[in-house]
Design a protein around this motif. Structure first.
Motif, PDB file in Angstrom:
ATOM      1  N   PHE A  87       0.814  -1.213   0.000  1.00 50.43           N
ATOM      2  CA  PHE A  87       0.000   0.000   0.000  1.00 50.43           C
ATOM      3  C   PHE A  87       0.853   1.271   0.000  1.00 50.43           C
ATOM      4  O   PHE A  87       0.429   2.290  -0.554  1.00 50.43           O
ATOM      5  CB  PHE A  87      -1.017  -0.035   1.138  1.00 50.43           C
ATOM      6  N   ASP A  88       2.030   1.217   0.574  1.00 52.30           N
ATOM      7  CA  ASP A  88       2.943   2.361   0.452  1.00 52.30           C
ATOM      8  C   ASP A  88       3.272   2.637  -1.014  1.00 52.30           C
ATOM      9  O   ASP A  88       3.299   3.794  -1.452  1.00 52.30           O
ATOM     10  CB  ASP A  88       4.246   2.098   1.223  1.00 52.30           C
ATOM     11  N   ARG A  89       3.518   1.559  -1.776  1.00 47.98           N
ATOM     12  CA  ARG A  89       3.837   1.722  -3.205  1.00 47.98           C
ATOM     13  C   ARG A  89       2.650   2.282  -3.981  1.00 47.98           C
ATOM     14  O   ARG A  89       2.821   3.040  -4.939  1.00 47.98           O
ATOM     15  CB  ARG A  89       4.250   0.370  -3.819  1.00 47.98           C
ATOM     16  N   ARG A  90       1.443   1.895  -3.592  1.00 49.15           N
ATOM     17  CA  ARG A  90       0.243   2.310  -4.335  1.00 49.15           C
ATOM     18  C   ARG A  90      -0.242   3.715  -3.971  1.00 49.15           C
ATOM     19  O   ARG A  90      -1.009   4.330  -4.718  1.00 49.15           O
ATOM     20  CB  ARG A  90      -0.908   1.318  -4.057  1.00 49.15           C
ATOM     21  N   ALA A  91       0.198   4.228  -2.831  1.00 49.73           N
ATOM     22  CA  ALA A  91      -0.346   5.488  -2.305  1.00 49.73           C
ATOM     23  C   ALA A  91      -0.277   6.669  -3.270  1.00 49.73           C
ATOM     24  O   ALA A  91      -1.263   7.404  -3.419  1.00 49.73           O
ATOM     25  CB  ALA A  91       0.329   5.833  -0.977  1.00 49.73           C
ATOM     26  N   PRO A  92       0.862   6.892  -3.970  1.00 45.46           N
ATOM     27  CA  PRO A  92       0.929   8.086  -4.836  1.00 45.46           C
ATOM     28  C   PRO A  92      -0.130   8.129  -5.938  1.00 45.46           C
ATOM     29  O   PRO A  92      -0.550   9.212  -6.349  1.00 45.46           O
ATOM     30  CB  PRO A  92       2.342   7.999  -5.438  1.00 45.46           C
ATOM     31  N   ASP A  93      -0.578   6.964  -6.409  1.00 48.50           N
ATOM     32  CA  ASP A  93      -1.549   6.911  -7.504  1.00 48.50           C
ATOM     33  C   ASP A  93      -2.958   6.521  -7.049  1.00 48.50           C
ATOM     34  O   ASP A  93      -3.849   6.357  -7.881  1.00 48.50           O
ATOM     35  CB  ASP A  93      -1.071   5.906  -8.567  1.00 48.50           C
ATOM     36  N   TRP A  94      -3.130   6.357  -5.754  1.00 50.59           N
ATOM     37  CA  TRP A  94      -4.391   5.819  -5.229  1.00 50.59           C
ATOM     38  C   TRP A  94      -5.602   6.642  -5.648  1.00 50.59           C
ATOM     39  O   TRP A  94      -6.588   6.112  -6.153  1.00 50.59           O
ATOM     40  CB  TRP A  94      -4.313   5.723  -3.704  1.00 50.59           C
ATOM     41  N   ASP A  95      -5.531   7.952  -5.440  1.00 51.60           N
ATOM     42  CA  ASP A  95      -6.688   8.805  -5.745  1.00 51.60           C
ATOM     43  C   ASP A  95      -6.969   8.851  -7.245  1.00 51.60           C
ATOM     44  O   ASP A  95      -8.131   8.828  -7.667  1.00 51.60           O
ATOM     45  CB  ASP A  95      -6.468  10.217  -5.213  1.00 51.60           C
ATOM     46  N   ALA A  96      -5.923   8.897  -8.052  1.00 50.24           N
ATOM     47  CA  ALA A  96      -6.101   8.977  -9.506  1.00 50.24           C
ATOM     48  C   ALA A  96      -6.738   7.711 -10.061  1.00 50.24           C
ATOM     49  O   ALA A  96      -7.483   7.766 -11.051  1.00 50.24           O
ATOM     50  CB  ALA A  96      -4.760   9.227 -10.182  1.00 50.24           C
TER      51      ALA A  96
ATOM     52  N   CYS B 187      -8.327   3.533   6.114  1.00 50.74           N
ATOM     53  CA  CYS B 187      -8.873   4.706   5.417  1.00 50.74           C
ATOM     54  C   CYS B 187      -8.146   5.054   4.131  1.00 50.74           C
ATOM     55  O   CYS B 187      -8.660   5.830   3.325  1.00 50.74           O
ATOM     56  CB  CYS B 187      -8.839   5.909   6.350  1.00 50.74           C
ATOM     57  N   GLY B 188      -6.948   4.511   3.922  1.00 48.73           N
ATOM     58  CA  GLY B 188      -6.178   4.874   2.740  1.00 48.73           C
ATOM     59  C   GLY B 188      -5.861   6.352   2.726  1.00 48.73           C
ATOM     60  O   GLY B 188      -5.435   6.929   3.726  1.00 48.73           O
ATOM     61  N   THR B 189      -6.113   6.999   1.601  1.00 53.71           N
ATOM     62  CA  THR B 189      -5.843   8.434   1.467  1.00 53.71           C
ATOM     63  C   THR B 189      -7.007   9.294   1.953  1.00 53.71           C
ATOM     64  O   THR B 189      -7.011  10.504   1.745  1.00 53.71           O
ATOM     65  CB  THR B 189      -5.542   8.776   0.002  1.00 53.71           C
ATOM     66  N   GLY B 190      -7.987   8.662   2.575  1.00 53.30           N
ATOM     67  CA  GLY B 190      -9.132   9.404   3.098  1.00 53.30           C
ATOM     68  C   GLY B 190     -10.287   9.513   2.129  1.00 53.30           C
ATOM     69  O   GLY B 190     -10.992  10.526   2.085  1.00 53.30           O
ATOM     70  N   VAL B 191     -10.518   8.441   1.402  1.00 52.92           N
ATOM     71  CA  VAL B 191     -11.547   8.419   0.355  1.00 52.92           C
ATOM     72  C   VAL B 191     -12.917   8.853   0.876  1.00 52.92           C
ATOM     73  O   VAL B 191     -13.636   9.605   0.208  1.00 52.92           O
ATOM     74  CB  VAL B 191     -11.630   6.999  -0.260  1.00 52.92           C
ATOM     75  N   LEU B 192     -13.303   8.406   2.078  1.00 50.51           N
ATOM     76  CA  LEU B 192     -14.644   8.694   2.586  1.00 50.51           C
ATOM     77  C   LEU B 192     -14.712   9.926   3.486  1.00 50.51           C
ATOM     78  O   LEU B 192     -15.812  10.339   3.882  1.00 50.51           O
ATOM     79  CB  LEU B 192     -15.185   7.483   3.367  1.00 50.51           C
ATOM     80  N   ILE B 193     -13.572  10.516   3.792  1.00 52.03           N
ATOM     81  CA  ILE B 193     -13.591  11.654   4.717  1.00 52.03           C
ATOM     82  C   ILE B 193     -14.489  12.789   4.218  1.00 52.03           C
ATOM     83  O   ILE B 193     -15.280  13.330   4.996  1.00 52.03           O
ATOM     84  CB  ILE B 193     -12.155  12.126   5.039  1.00 52.03           C
TER      85      ILE B 193
ATOM     86  N   ALA C 274      -3.145  11.372   3.038  1.00 52.92           N
ATOM     87  CA  ALA C 274      -4.369  11.872   3.675  1.00 52.92           C
ATOM     88  C   ALA C 274      -4.092  13.155   4.453  1.00 52.92           C
ATOM     89  O   ALA C 274      -4.899  14.092   4.428  1.00 52.92           O
ATOM     90  CB  ALA C 274      -4.953  10.797   4.589  1.00 52.92           C
ATOM     91  N   ARG C 275      -2.960  13.216   5.127  1.00 52.06           N
ATOM     92  CA  ARG C 275      -2.621  14.419   5.914  1.00 52.06           C
ATOM     93  C   ARG C 275      -2.447  15.648   5.025  1.00 52.06           C
ATOM     94  O   ARG C 275      -2.730  16.771   5.450  1.00 52.06           O
ATOM     95  CB  ARG C 275      -1.352  14.172   6.735  1.00 52.06           C
ATOM     96  N   ARG C 276      -1.979  15.435   3.815  1.00 48.89           N
ATOM     97  CA  ARG C 276      -1.834  16.560   2.896  1.00 48.89           C
ATOM     98  C   ARG C 276      -3.196  17.068   2.409  1.00 48.89           C
ATOM     99  O   ARG C 276      -3.322  18.217   1.998  1.00 48.89           O
ATOM    100  CB  ARG C 276      -0.956  16.169   1.701  1.00 48.89           C
ATOM    101  N   LYS C 277      -4.202  16.210   2.455  1.00 50.97           N
ATOM    102  CA  LYS C 277      -5.528  16.571   1.952  1.00 50.97           C
ATOM    103  C   LYS C 277      -6.453  17.147   3.019  1.00 50.97           C
ATOM    104  O   LYS C 277      -7.345  17.939   2.704  1.00 50.97           O
ATOM    105  CB  LYS C 277      -6.194  15.331   1.336  1.00 50.97           C
ATOM    106  N   PHE C 278      -6.268  16.710   4.270  1.00 49.60           N
ATOM    107  CA  PHE C 278      -7.236  17.061   5.315  1.00 49.60           C
ATOM    108  C   PHE C 278      -6.538  17.678   6.530  1.00 49.60           C
ATOM    109  O   PHE C 278      -5.685  17.044   7.141  1.00 49.60           O
ATOM    110  CB  PHE C 278      -8.026  15.826   5.751  1.00 49.60           C
TER     111      PHE C 278
ATOM    112  N   HIS D 256      -8.843  13.238  12.561  1.00 48.67           N
ATOM    113  CA  HIS D 256      -7.665  12.711  13.246  1.00 48.67           C
ATOM    114  C   HIS D 256      -7.151  11.501  12.471  1.00 48.67           C
ATOM    115  O   HIS D 256      -7.852  10.490  12.362  1.00 48.67           O
ATOM    116  CB  HIS D 256      -8.007  12.348  14.690  1.00 48.67           C
ATOM    117  N   LEU D 257      -5.949  11.617  11.924  1.00 44.91           N
ATOM    118  CA  LEU D 257      -5.359  10.579  11.088  1.00 44.91           C
ATOM    119  C   LEU D 257      -4.279   9.847  11.881  1.00 44.91           C
ATOM    120  O   LEU D 257      -3.376  10.478  12.442  1.00 44.91           O
ATOM    121  CB  LEU D 257      -4.779  11.196   9.824  1.00 44.91           C
TER     122      LEU D 257
END
Length: 196
Positions: free
Chosen positions: A10-19, A48-54, A78-82, A88-89
């Motif tokens: 999941f660390d590897r997938r994080a940069p492209d997760w939202d796209a 929560c991943g990158t915070g999809v449901l936040i 997620a911290r960069r987005k919210f 609380h992340l």
């Protein structure tokens, strides 16, 4: 399969997760409606991943969101987005993390097959609910679609999505099952903790 494999995956997938995310807003609304997510709730978002449901929780006016994921990179995104004060992340293993208080709603969205001891997870999360609280395990696709997707992209970090009847049985040890859906659009099991 070990936890470090999951974290690395999941660390590897994080940069492209939202796209790469495919959202069906109507299905997400149905899942959150079925879980009873409403204004004033204290919500735990598991994996929560990158915070999809936040944004969905915020739109519903929940009082507090605790979002936990085992992947440091997912939480970093997620911290960069919210930055809202009520979000609380936490980067942690939800199965062993001791939360300071219980929750009105606990949501495991698009993540359940990545927990290799599902019975232990359900027991832990049921214990983290307030009396009258609701635990939900849900996916925004059918069980067959999820399993097919994981076979092609995540077979090393997935055990497959449990049949809804099996999950209902697991829930039933701790909660009263109020929702069981498995169709071509979504998968959801929800249960309510006794008030007394």
């Amino acid at each position: 399969m070990n936890q470090q494999e999951i974290i690395k995956f999941f660390d590897r997938r994080a940069p492209d997760w939202d796209a790469e995310m495919i959202r069906d807003d109507a299905v997400i609304d149905a899942i959150l409606d079925n879980a009873g997510v409403k204004a004033g709730d204290d919500v735990l978002d598991v994996a929560c991943g990158t915070g999809v449901l936040i944004p969905d929780y915020l739109q519903r006016g929940v009082s507090r969101i605790t979002a936990v994921d085992i992947s440091p990179e997912m939480i970093a995104h997620a911290r960069r987005k919210f930055s809202q004060p009520n979000v609380h992340l936490i980067c942690a293993d939800v199965e062993t993390f001791a939360f300071e208080s219980a929750f009105d709603r606990i949501i495991v969205y698009n993540a359940f097959p990545h927990f290799f001891q599902p019975a232990r997870l359900i027991e832990k999360l049921a214990g983290d609910l307030k009396p009258g609280g609701v635990l939900t395990v849900a996916h925004g696709m059918s069980r067959a679609s999820i399993d097919q997707h994981h076979q092609s992209t995540a077979s090393s970090v997935s055990i497959g999505l449990m049949h809804e009847d099996q999950l209902e049985t697991l829930f039933g040890q701790y909660l009263t099952v109020t929702v069981k859906i498995s169709n071509e659009r979504m998968y959801q099991v929800a249960g309510t903790k006794a008030k007394f």
